[in-house]
Scaffold this motif. Sequence first.
Motif, PDB file in Angstrom:
ATOM      1  N   LEU A  21       0.804  -1.229   0.000  1.00 32.39           N
ATOM      2  CA  LEU A  21       0.000   0.000   0.000  1.00 32.39           C
ATOM      3  C   LEU A  21       0.839   1.281   0.000  1.00 32.39           C
ATOM      4  O   LEU A  21       0.545   2.203  -0.776  1.00 32.39           O
ATOM      5  CB  LEU A  21      -0.966  -0.018   1.190  1.00 32.39           C
ATOM      6  N   PRO A  22       1.878   1.407   0.827  1.00 36.72           N
ATOM      7  CA  PRO A  22       2.674   2.649   0.795  1.00 36.72           C
ATOM      8  C   PRO A  22       3.293   2.926  -0.568  1.00 36.72           C
ATOM      9  O   PRO A  22       3.401   4.081  -0.984  1.00 36.72           O
ATOM     10  CB  PRO A  22       3.757   2.398   1.858  1.00 36.72           C
ATOM     11  N   TYR A  23       3.694   1.851  -1.252  1.00 40.60           N
ATOM     12  CA  TYR A  23       4.285   2.029  -2.575  1.00 40.60           C
ATOM     13  C   TYR A  23       3.229   2.461  -3.585  1.00 40.60           C
ATOM     14  O   TYR A  23       3.489   3.280  -4.470  1.00 40.60           O
ATOM     15  CB  TYR A  23       4.946   0.723  -3.030  1.00 40.60           C
ATOM     16  N   MET A  24       2.013   1.912  -3.464  1.00 41.77           N
ATOM     17  CA  MET A  24       0.917   2.326  -4.339  1.00 41.77           C
ATOM     18  C   MET A  24       0.615   3.803  -4.149  1.00 41.77           C
ATOM     19  O   MET A  24       0.377   4.540  -5.112  1.00 41.77           O
ATOM     20  CB  MET A  24      -0.328   1.479  -4.061  1.00 41.77           C
ATOM     21  N   ARG A  25       0.635   4.254  -2.897  1.00 46.86           N
ATOM     22  CA  ARG A  25       0.403   5.673  -2.624  1.00 46.86           C
ATOM     23  C   ARG A  25       1.498   6.537  -3.241  1.00 46.86           C
ATOM     24  O   ARG A  25       1.245   7.623  -3.751  1.00 46.86           O
ATOM     25  CB  ARG A  25       0.345   5.903  -1.114  1.00 46.86           C
ATOM     26  N   ARG A  26       2.744   6.044  -3.173  1.00 45.77           N
ATOM     27  CA  ARG A  26       3.877   6.807  -3.702  1.00 45.77           C
ATOM     28  C   ARG A  26       3.709   7.080  -5.189  1.00 45.77           C
ATOM     29  O   ARG A  26       4.045   8.171  -5.677  1.00 45.77           O
ATOM     30  CB  ARG A  26       5.170   6.038  -3.471  1.00 45.77           C
ATOM     31  N   TYR A  27       3.197   6.091  -5.925  1.00 43.49           N
ATOM     32  CA  TYR A  27       3.107   6.219  -7.376  1.00 43.49           C
ATOM     33  C   TYR A  27       1.729   6.636  -7.879  1.00 43.49           C
ATOM     34  O   TYR A  27       1.557   6.821  -9.086  1.00 43.49           O
ATOM     35  CB  TYR A  27       3.501   4.892  -8.031  1.00 43.49           C
ATOM     36  N   ALA A  28       0.760   6.777  -6.993  1.00 44.76           N
ATOM     37  CA  ALA A  28      -0.599   7.140  -7.421  1.00 44.76           C
ATOM     38  C   ALA A  28      -0.583   8.462  -8.186  1.00 44.76           C
ATOM     39  O   ALA A  28      -0.005   9.456  -7.732  1.00 44.76           O
ATOM     40  CB  ALA A  28      -1.521   7.233  -6.216  1.00 44.76           C
ATOM     41  N   GLY A  29      -1.194   8.472  -9.354  1.00 41.67           N
ATOM     42  CA  GLY A  29      -1.263   9.675 -10.172  1.00 41.67           C
ATOM     43  C   GLY A  29      -0.004   9.967 -10.957  1.00 41.67           C
ATOM     44  O   GLY A  29       0.038  10.923 -11.744  1.00 41.67           O
ATOM     45  N   ARG A  30       1.045   9.169 -10.757  1.00 36.14           N
ATOM     46  CA  ARG A  30       2.308   9.387 -11.460  1.00 36.14           C
ATOM     47  C   ARG A  30       2.350   8.597 -12.771  1.00 36.14           C
ATOM     48  O   ARG A  30       1.624   7.624 -12.949  1.00 36.14           O
ATOM     49  CB  ARG A  30       3.486   8.956 -10.577  1.00 36.14           C
ATOM     50  N   THR A  31       3.243   9.018 -13.651  1.00 39.44           N
ATOM     51  CA  THR A  31       3.410   8.340 -14.937  1.00 39.44           C
ATOM     52  C   THR A  31       4.657   7.468 -14.909  1.00 39.44           C
ATOM     53  O   THR A  31       5.721   7.899 -14.454  1.00 39.44           O
ATOM     54  CB  THR A  31       3.526   9.369 -16.075  1.00 39.44           C
ATOM     55  N   LEU A  32       4.515   6.247 -15.370  1.00 39.33           N
ATOM     56  CA  LEU A  32       5.630   5.307 -15.490  1.00 39.33           C
ATOM     57  C   LEU A  32       5.751   4.902 -16.950  1.00 39.33           C
ATOM     58  O   LEU A  32       4.749   4.586 -17.593  1.00 39.33           O
ATOM     59  CB  LEU A  32       5.391   4.060 -14.643  1.00 39.33           C
ATOM     60  N   VAL A  33       6.958   4.899 -17.475  1.00 43.39           N
ATOM     61  CA  VAL A  33       7.197   4.423 -18.834  1.00 43.39           C
ATOM     62  C   VAL A  33       7.884   3.067 -18.741  1.00 43.39           C
ATOM     63  O   VAL A  33       8.898   2.926 -18.055  1.00 43.39           O
ATOM     64  CB  VAL A  33       8.063   5.410 -19.646  1.00 43.39           C
ATOM     65  N   VAL A  34       7.305   2.070 -19.406  1.00 39.63           N
ATOM     66  CA  VAL A  34       7.828   0.710 -19.363  1.00 39.63           C
ATOM     67  C   VAL A  34       8.237   0.294 -20.766  1.00 39.63           C
ATOM     68  O   VAL A  34       7.415   0.296 -21.687  1.00 39.63           O
ATOM     69  CB  VAL A  34       6.776  -0.284 -18.824  1.00 39.63           C
ATOM     70  N   LYS A  35       9.511  -0.045 -20.932  1.00 35.76           N
ATOM     71  CA  LYS A  35       9.961  -0.579 -22.211  1.00 35.76           C
ATOM     72  C   LYS A  35       9.930  -2.096 -22.133  1.00 35.76           C
ATOM     73  O   LYS A  35      10.555  -2.709 -21.273  1.00 35.76           O
ATOM     74  CB  LYS A  35      11.369  -0.077 -22.542  1.00 35.76           C
ATOM     75  N   TYR A  36       9.187  -2.701 -23.060  1.00 33.90           N
ATOM     76  CA  TYR A  36       8.979  -4.146 -23.077  1.00 33.90           C
ATOM     77  C   TYR A  36       9.599  -4.702 -24.338  1.00 33.90           C
ATOM     78  O   TYR A  36       9.262  -4.282 -25.450  1.00 33.90           O
ATOM     79  CB  TYR A  36       7.475  -4.423 -23.048  1.00 33.90           C
TER      80      TYR A  36
END
Length: 298
Positions: A21-36
């Motif tokens: 949960l704390p990690y989910m809060r940290r990234y909530a509303g943020r943008t992550l770019v994932v190269k697959y």
Amino acid sequence: MSLTNTSPDPVVKAAVLAQALPYMRRYAGRTLVVKYGGHAMGDTAVGDSFARDVALLKQVGINPVVVHGGGPQIAQMLKRLGIETTIVDGLRVTDRETMEVVEMVLAGTINKQIVSAINAEGGCAIGLSGKDGRLIEARKLVRTRVEGGVKTEIDLGFVGEPQRIAAGVLDTFKQSDIIPVIAPIGVGPEGETYNINADTVAGAVAAAVKATRLLLLTDVSGVLDADKRLIPELTAGTARRLIAEGVINGGMIPKIETCLQAVDGGVEAAVIVDGRVPHAILLELFTEGGVGTLIRAG
């Protein structure tokens, strides 16, 4: 109904979710770019967990942007069609005929496979290439080589590099349920089509949208030190020193350079993630240890 020996205890499941949960809060509303990309794309089990992870990120309020590669699939299609190509410094020399195949495989087959996989896991993904909304404006990539004191220019054909990312196009997805999946195809000033390295595109996109994280999913465990042990975290300065000392070498150098460019461009941190590990994205974001090497400014 009784639990099997392989089923985690419900209390353990609840504890794991609580710890995340704390990690989910940290990234909530943020943008992550994932190269697959890499060999992980050909592993069905890893591919299924990747699609599930990306759909979950959107469900918990994070904004994932996926950029994918497809080198092995392009090579297979070119072989089937009897088209011979040359690789120079890890880049495929791309004439007009080859470019048509590259675009077909990247923006067609692979892009739609990833979109379908994410949608099958409950997400709402939409496929894009750099041509859509002029998302990736590109220029011809110029490479030079010095031999015998003579500097020569290598013509790679329709191989490009990002010149401008239309961040506004991607901003429109932030307040929606849509997950953009981007094929690394760029458009030139005269409408030319360019083949661009997927890592390079991911780094440029991450910098343009000011992503909190750039995750490069690879088929290695991360950056190794001189004793072949995983380095969990690096500063940009240390990474540059390890390149100069030869500790970081070979194919890892361009990946590190992509991470450094992203961090220099305002991305909080870039991570080289072991994409062979199922649910690697969730392990990296929502646990303390992670599954790769994180690179920060400094």
